[in-house]
Write a protein that holds these residues in place. Structure first.
Motif, short mmCIF file in Angstrom:
data_model
loop_
_atom_site.label_atom_id
_atom_site.label_comp_id
_atom_site.label_asym_id
_atom_site.label_seq_id
_atom_site.Cartn_x
_atom_site.Cartn_y
_atom_site.Cartn_z
N UNK A 19 0.84 -1.20 0.00
CA UNK A 19 0.00 0.00 0.00
C UNK A 19 0.87 1.25 0.00
N UNK A 20 1.95 1.23 0.78
CA UNK A 20 2.87 2.36 0.80
C UNK A 20 3.50 2.58 -0.57
N UNK A 21 3.91 1.49 -1.22
CA UNK A 21 4.56 1.62 -2.52
C UNK A 21 3.63 2.25 -3.55
N UNK A 22 2.36 1.87 -3.52
CA UNK A 22 1.41 2.45 -4.46
C UNK A 22 1.25 3.95 -4.21
N UNK A 23 1.15 4.33 -2.93
CA UNK A 23 0.97 5.74 -2.61
C UNK A 23 2.25 6.54 -2.90
N UNK A 24 3.40 5.94 -2.55
CA UNK A 24 4.67 6.65 -2.77
C UNK A 24 4.96 6.80 -4.25
N UNK A 25 4.66 5.77 -5.05
CA UNK A 25 4.89 5.87 -6.49
C UNK A 25 4.01 6.97 -7.10
N UNK A 26 2.80 7.12 -6.58
CA UNK A 26 1.92 8.19 -7.07
C UNK A 26 2.53 9.55 -6.73
N UNK A 27 3.11 9.65 -5.53
CA UNK A 27 3.75 10.91 -5.14
C UNK A 27 4.96 11.20 -6.02
N UNK A 28 5.76 10.16 -6.29
CA UNK A 28 6.94 10.34 -7.12
C UNK A 28 6.56 10.70 -8.56
N UNK A 29 5.53 10.04 -9.07
CA UNK A 29 5.12 10.31 -10.45
C UNK A 29 4.57 11.72 -10.62
N UNK A 30 4.04 12.31 -9.53
CA UNK A 30 3.49 13.65 -9.62
C UNK A 30 4.44 14.74 -9.20
N UNK A 31 5.67 14.38 -8.84
CA UNK A 31 6.62 15.39 -8.38
C UNK A 31 7.16 16.18 -9.55
N UNK A 32 7.64 17.38 -9.26
CA UNK A 32 8.18 18.24 -10.30
C UNK A 32 9.46 17.64 -10.87
N UNK A 33 9.73 17.87 -12.18
CA UNK A 33 10.97 17.34 -12.77
C UNK A 33 12.20 17.82 -12.01
N UNK A 34 13.10 16.90 -11.79
CA UNK A 34 14.32 17.23 -11.07
C UNK A 34 14.17 17.18 -9.57
N UNK A 35 12.95 16.93 -9.05
CA UNK A 35 12.72 16.82 -7.61
C UNK A 35 12.01 15.50 -7.31
N UNK A 36 12.73 14.40 -7.47
CA UNK A 36 12.08 13.09 -7.35
C UNK A 36 11.75 12.69 -5.92
N UNK A 37 12.13 13.48 -4.92
CA UNK A 37 11.83 13.10 -3.54
C UNK A 37 12.74 11.98 -3.09
N UNK A 38 13.98 12.30 -2.78
CA UNK A 38 14.98 11.28 -2.48
C UNK A 38 14.62 10.46 -1.24
N UNK A 39 14.02 11.09 -0.24
CA UNK A 39 13.67 10.35 0.97
C UNK A 39 12.58 9.33 0.67
#
Length: 879
Positions: A19-39
């Motif tokens: 469940x976390x992976x699905x939510x986190x991947x959605x967050x990563x896919x919606x992040x601004x270019x060049x700011x992939x959210x390293x944490x």
């Protein structure tokens, strides 16, 4: 409490990770270019690393899906990772223990399951094997399945323990012994006990048998198949009792059909199906029951809301006929008989009967079938009141056994084996051992204390080889579906005991012990104290394994209220008890049984054969999460404490340190359940509330039920019993913890506003709830006129009870008057069963002498419902 080495905790962690992976991947896919959210990315990779070894035991999503998502994340292709993670989370469905109707996916067109193949093959061979089996699936099949392959005995046992989707196992001859994976340390020790340490020393056939026995020990409901490379005709006979069928690989189509047929056999519900077919048939009703087909409801001007509330199917299924495949409960030959046969298989019994008016009636049937007037019965005084009434009706001479008291919590424990052996030896010394017919005990008790059933029966049978045992398992039906708990169920213990007696060493063990316990010259038994100190073994030549268990299926498994079962494992049933059981069943069973209850018992059996392991493991895990929250949060610890074995089981009856003191794994739990005289049901929690200053009954009603809608069954003056069950959800557990936190905060706030006088009054209430009240009373004794003699304690319940039918034989005494007379030396004899409810066992029975201790105990009780005591008139006593 359950620690990390429990399958339920691993399931919860696995579901949360996906469940976390699905939510986190959605967050990563919606992040601004060049700011992939390293944490976030780092956390995703950490969770994938944790999932990868675990997914080897599931066909889906499997380690391949983990690897694909990891590659997408490392390549920065977050949208692809999102698609894979969301597809996986959707297919995995709701988190185990989620809220019904809140997270559940749409019902699949066909039920699906997994098949585990055990064979050490290369990745290419593995893929070919899976493809070969998947190719045989057809759209017309009743079920569909996916195939997973593991290489070794250890991996197979780990997969069976972790993956509840597995319904069948296929063993191929190339499997290895040890896993190459890093096994969960909390589970590895337990699996080592199951697999054995001598795998490397075993030849091929014994090694295959060991694997089959290990799988059966964990999940006996699974279908096992062997694909042999040698002449199968030669090995089939040796393996027939362990494997459903033996094949050569060329017979892959037959294996496929057999796998589907095996699951279909467990899925079939003969009586439930018959009721459904009946409800769908057009019919003209010219028999009793106007409610049949629902016409008296649907045509009514005044009670149409009854049909709206319950639905039409309830009434369409109602009938007073046994035609059309519905069968007769009193004389089953068709669908109902088939349903009971399937239930016997599921619960490990030789025979099973359905009961539609609760375990109270099941107990009466079992006791009346075994006990004749004048037979002596040894029974736990604290067993459910139905046993006492049944023994009275049967005319038994009742010898009450004393459980150990837990005065601090106003709770009785269980009967120590020493007490039971001592009473049997007393009857032997008095020359009356032959009169003792039955031992009746409660397993597990209302408060979750579980006997070592195998040991109790073995040692008692060593003293009297033809004893019959009745185990009241009203609260323990679920135990048959957990690999650790199962060994202490009556049916599993009976089967194991019979296997022990049939073993080649049994006669030698008995002969050696008999020589040590008897005088060499006379053959007479040596002193009783030696027998009490010795762990006795029965004589295999004389011992008869005769065991009955009654279960309130509706209390701990899926069934409508009053749905119960009687399970029998009796070597002499046909010879000694078949006719009397039939008559007892006829005596107490309604000629108009509720078909909905019977159908629910059939469907509930299907559920536990196909998913009972998962459901029970989940309830144990959820109980552990409640205990962990209470132990972990300082605010909760201020007012609440979960009582463990150290509180509820005497030191002499458990290992030290006690199991359950802090987090334990499955291996530690298993060791305790193998070794300790008593253990605690891990799904049941006794919450100590003395520091709140609120007594148990008030806490249940005013704090839990009235304010928050939380229902509990049982309290004592300073405890509340919290029970998880197979329907408990994670959301319900979270709500309970939230409520306890709110209550603790409210207690804090309340104290902060108290005056000194109010604080002093509160301290007095806490002191009264945290110090021992008057001791729990032992059974006093039967009055002399109802006893057989001074050397043995049994009394005649029936004579005392029916004496009260005579006019002028009884009088009433208020508690104060009764206390004055007892203090003055007058013997008062109870004329009634006096039963506080809960817990539902009599404090007084007809013919029992009333003592000051009993009166003080009754005065200190905080329950509102006391059967047999009249608030206006007091106690009914014999004049």
């Amino acid at each position: 409490m359950p620690g990390p080495g429990f399958p339920g905790g691993i399931w919860r962690q696995r579901a949360d990770d996906w469940e976390f992976l699905a939510q986190a991947a959605r967050q990563l896919a919606g992040s601004a270019p060049g700011h992939p959210g390293s944490a976030v990315l780092a956390e995703c990779l950490r969770r994938l690393d944790r999932l990868e070894p675990l997914e080897a035991y599931w066909a889906f999503p499997g380690p391949g899906q983990v690897g694909r998502i990891r590659r997408c994340l490392r390549d920065g292709d977050f949208r692809a990772a999102l698609g894979l993670a969301e597809a996986t989370a959707r297919r995995l469905g709701p988190v185990p223990g989620g809220n019904p109707g809140e997270e559940a996916p749409e019902a699949p067109e066909r039920h699906s399951f997994e098949v585990l193949v055990i064979d050490d093959v290369s990745p290419a061979e593995r893929a070919l094997l899976q493809e070969s089996m998947h190719r045989l699936r057809h759209a017309s099949d009743q079920f569909t399945y996916t195939v997973n392959v593991v290489p070794s005995v250890e991996d197979a046992l780990m997969a069976v323990l972790l993956n509840p989707e597995i319904q069948a196992c296929v063993v191929r001859p190339g499997f290895a012994n040890r896993s190459r994976a890093r096994l969960d340390p909390g589970l590895a020790g337990y699996l080592g006990t199951v697999a054995g340490a001598d795998l490397e020393q075993l030849a091929a056939l014994p090694r295959t048998l060991r694997l089959a026995e290990g799988i059966a020990a964990l999940r006996p409901e699974l279908d096992l198949y062997l694909v042999a490379a040698v002449a199968i005709e030669e090995v089939a006979g040796s393996l027939a009792s362990r494997f459903r069928r033996v094949f050569r690989w060329q017979a892959l189509q037959e294996l496929h059909l057999s796998i589907l047929a095996g699951v279909a056999e467990r899925y079939e519900t003969p009586f439930f199906d018959a009721v459904r077919r009946h409800s769908q048939r057009p019919a003209g009703v010219f028999h009793a029951m106007p409610v049949s087909r629902g016409t008296s409801v649907t045509t009514s001007k005044w009670i149409g809301d009854l049909g709206g509330f319950y639905g039409l199917n309830l009434f369409l299924a109602e009938t007073s006929t046994t035609a059309g495949g519905l069968d007769s409960l009193l004389d089953p030959h068709g669908s109902l008989r088939a349903a009971q046969v399937k239930a016997a298989r599921a619960f490990g019994a030789q025979r099973t009967w359905f009961v539609t008016n609760g375990t109270s009636t099941a107990n009466k049937i079992a006791i009346q079938s075994i006990v004749a007037p004048g037979d002596v019965v040894l029974v736990d005084r604290n067993c459910h009141k139905s046993h006492h009434y049944a023994l009275m009706l049967a005319g038994a001479r009742v010898a009450y056994l004393e459980a150990y008291p837990l005065d601090e919590y106003s709770v009785y424990g269980a009967v120590p084996l020493e007490n039971l052996k001592r009473m049997l030896l007393d009857y032997r010394r008095a020359g009356r051992l032959e009169e003792v017919k039955l031992v009746a005990l409660t397993n597990c008790t209302f408060d979750g204390i579980v006997y070592d059933v195998h040991r109790v029966m073995a040692e008692c049978l060593a003293i009297k080889p033809d004893l019959v045992f009745l185990w009241d398992e009203a609260w323990f039906a679920f135990g048959a579906f957990h690999p650790v708990l199962r060994r202490r169920t009556a049916m599993a213990a009976a089967r194991r005991l019979e296997q022990d007696l049939a073993g080649p060493e049994a006669a030698a063990r008995y002969a050696e012990q008999a020589a040590a316990l008897h005088d060499a010259a006379t053959g007479e038994p040596l002193e009783d104290e030696l027998w009490l100190r010795t762990r006795l073994v029965p004589d295999p030549a004389r011992t008869r394994v005769r065991v009955y268990a009654t279960q309130s299926t509706h209390k701990t498994l899926t069934a409508l209220r009053q749905g119960s079962m009687i399970h029998v494992y009796d070597r002499d049933f046909n010879r000694l008890n078949a006719e009397s059981f039939r008559e007892a069943y006829m005596t107490h069973t309604s000629t108009s049984p509720n078909y909905q209850i019977l159908a629910s018992l059939d469907a509930g059996r299907r559920q536990v054969e196909l998913e009972g392991f998962e459901l029970v493991q989940r309830q144990v895990d959820l109980a552990g999460s409640i205990a962990a929250a209470v132990e972990r949060q300082p605010l909760l610890r201020k007012y609440f404490r979960i009582l463990g074995p150290g509180d509820l089981i005497p030191p002499a009856c458990r290992q030290d340190p006690p199991h359950g003191a802090g987090a334990v794994g499955l291996a530690e739990l298993d060791r305790a359940w193998r070794a300790d005289e008593f253990v605690l049901d891990p799904s049941r929690l006794t919450l100590h509330i003395g520091l709140t200053g609120v007594d148990g009954d008030s806490f249940r009603t005013s704090c839990l039920m009235d304010r928050f809608g939380i229902q509990v069954n049982k309290t004592s003056r300073n405890t509340v019993l919290l029970m998880t069950n197979i329907g408990t959800t994670r959301s319900a557990v979270a709500y309970l913890i939230e409520v306890l936190v709110q209550l603790a905060a409210a207690f804090d706030e309340e104290q902060a506003g108290m005056s000194p006088a109010e604080l002093q009054a509160r301290a007095a209430r806490v002191a009264s709830l945290t110090t021992a009240p008057p001791p729990l009373p032992d059974f006093s004794r039967f009055a002399d006129r109802f006893r057989s003699g001074p050397d043995t304690p049994d009394g005649d319940l029936r004579t005392a009870h029916f004496l009260t039918y005579r006019e002028g034989s009884c009088r009433y005494l208020l508690p104060e008057a009764a206390a004055r007379l007892v203090d003055g030396g007058e013997e008062l004899v109870s004329a009634a069963f006096v039963t506080p409810y809960p817990p539902g066992f009599p404090v007084l029975v007809p013919g029992q002498v009333i003592t000051r201790e009993i009166l003080e105990y009754m005065a200190a009780l905080d329950v509102r419902e006391v059967h047999g005591f009249h608030p206006e008139f007091g106690y009914r006593v014999l004049a």
